[in-house]
Scaffold this active site. Structure first.
Site, PDB file in Angstrom:
ATOM      1  N   CYS A 197       1.237  -1.154   0.028  1.00 16.05           N
ATOM      2  CA  CYS A 197       0.141   0.103  -0.016  1.00 16.05           C
ATOM      3  C   CYS A 197       1.184   1.594  -0.281  1.00 16.05           C
ATOM      4  CB  CYS A 197      -0.880   0.267   1.004  1.00 16.05           C
ATOM      5  SG  CYS A 197      -0.308  -0.258   2.825  1.00 16.05           S
ATOM      6  N   CYS A 202      -2.539   5.174   6.528  1.00  9.53           N
ATOM      7  CA  CYS A 202      -3.347   5.173   6.916  1.00  9.53           C
ATOM      8  C   CYS A 202      -4.216   4.936   8.385  1.00  9.53           C
ATOM      9  CB  CYS A 202      -4.689   3.407   6.145  1.00  9.53           C
ATOM     10  SG  CYS A 202      -3.601   2.394   7.151  1.00  9.53           S
ATOM     11  N   CYS A 235      -2.486  -3.614   9.360  1.00  2.00           N
ATOM     12  CA  CYS A 235      -1.587  -2.570   9.317  1.00  2.00           C
ATOM     13  C   CYS A 235      -0.274  -3.012  10.592  1.00  2.00           C
ATOM     14  CB  CYS A 235      -2.039  -1.396   9.957  1.00  2.00           C
ATOM     15  SG  CYS A 235      -3.630  -1.571   8.233  1.00  2.00           S
TER      16      CYS A 235
HETATM   17 FE1  FES Z   1      -1.596   0.608   4.623  1.00  2.00          FE
HETATM   18 FE2  FES Z   1      -2.702   0.270   6.832  1.00  2.00          FE
HETATM   19  S1  FES Z   1      -3.591  -0.059   4.605  1.00  2.00           S
HETATM   20  S2  FES Z   1      -0.836  -0.059   6.202  1.00  2.00           S
END
Ligand code: FES
Length: 191
Positions: free
Chosen positions: A93, A118, A162
């Site tokens: 991400c 996030c 995460c």
């Molecule tokens: Fe990337 Fe939470 S979506 S660390």
């Protein structure tokens, strides 16, 4: 200018989601953490689509503890001349977490973080600083993604990965400290 007529371009579901997203941004749920300056990017939410879905603003995905750490992140910023810096990035991400440590002897006396990520990544960085402060390096080794997840009262299955960012940042900070202090007992015990 041409005009599209006929079938609507977007479904009603998309339209409702887009309206919620616009309202969320307008009410600045995602704006308090913009960087104050280039040097101090502090925490910056990337407002992931995984945080905002057609099902609605998925703050419903987060418990009160996560929302509290996200909205009031603890120990934000750099520590000048930190004794250790741990940098972690989620390649999937692109979220980033920097963990700074001030260490006295065997004990972490101060911790801070910066994040571009996030809501869960920001909350994980924030709670991590609380978890490691006043801990020994040996105790810090035991901090896992599960411990971070527990400290946040449990992330939703969609967000549990995460917490890995926090574990990776903690490991990277320890590695950094050991590479700077190869004769430190915790570094020797690692061999
Ligand atoms: Fe990337 Fe939470 S979506 S660390």
């Amino acid at each position: 200018m041409s005009q599209i007529v006929g079938k609507p371009l977007y479904s009603r579901e998309f339209h409702l989601w887009h309206r919620r997203l616009t309202r969320a941004l307008a009410t600045s749920i995602f704006t308090p953490f913009q960087p104050a300056s280039a040097k101090h990017f502090g925490v910056q939410s990337t407002s992931h689509f995984s945080d905002l879905t057609p099902g609605g603003l998925t703050l419903a995905l987060y418990n009160e503890k996560v929302i509290d750490h996200y909205q009031n992140p603890r120990n934000v910023g750099e520590i000048e001349s930190a004794d250790a810096l741990g940098v972690a990035e989620n390649s999937a991400c692109g979220d980033i977490l920097h963990l700074y440590l001030k260490i006295d002897g065997d004990r972490i006396v101060r911790a801070s973080f910066k994040s571009f990520g996030c809501a869960a990544a920001i909350a994980a960085g924030s709670v991590l600083t609380e978890m490691v402060t006043d801990r020994t390096l040996e105790e810090m080794k035991a901090i896992t993604k599960q411990a971070v997840d527990d400290a946040l009262g449990g992330l939703s299955p969609m967000k549990v990965h995460c917490s890995v960012l926090a574990e990776d940042a903690a490991r990277a900070a320890l590695d950094d400290y050991h590479s700077r202090n190869p004769l430190h007992p915790t570094a020797i015990n690692n061999i």
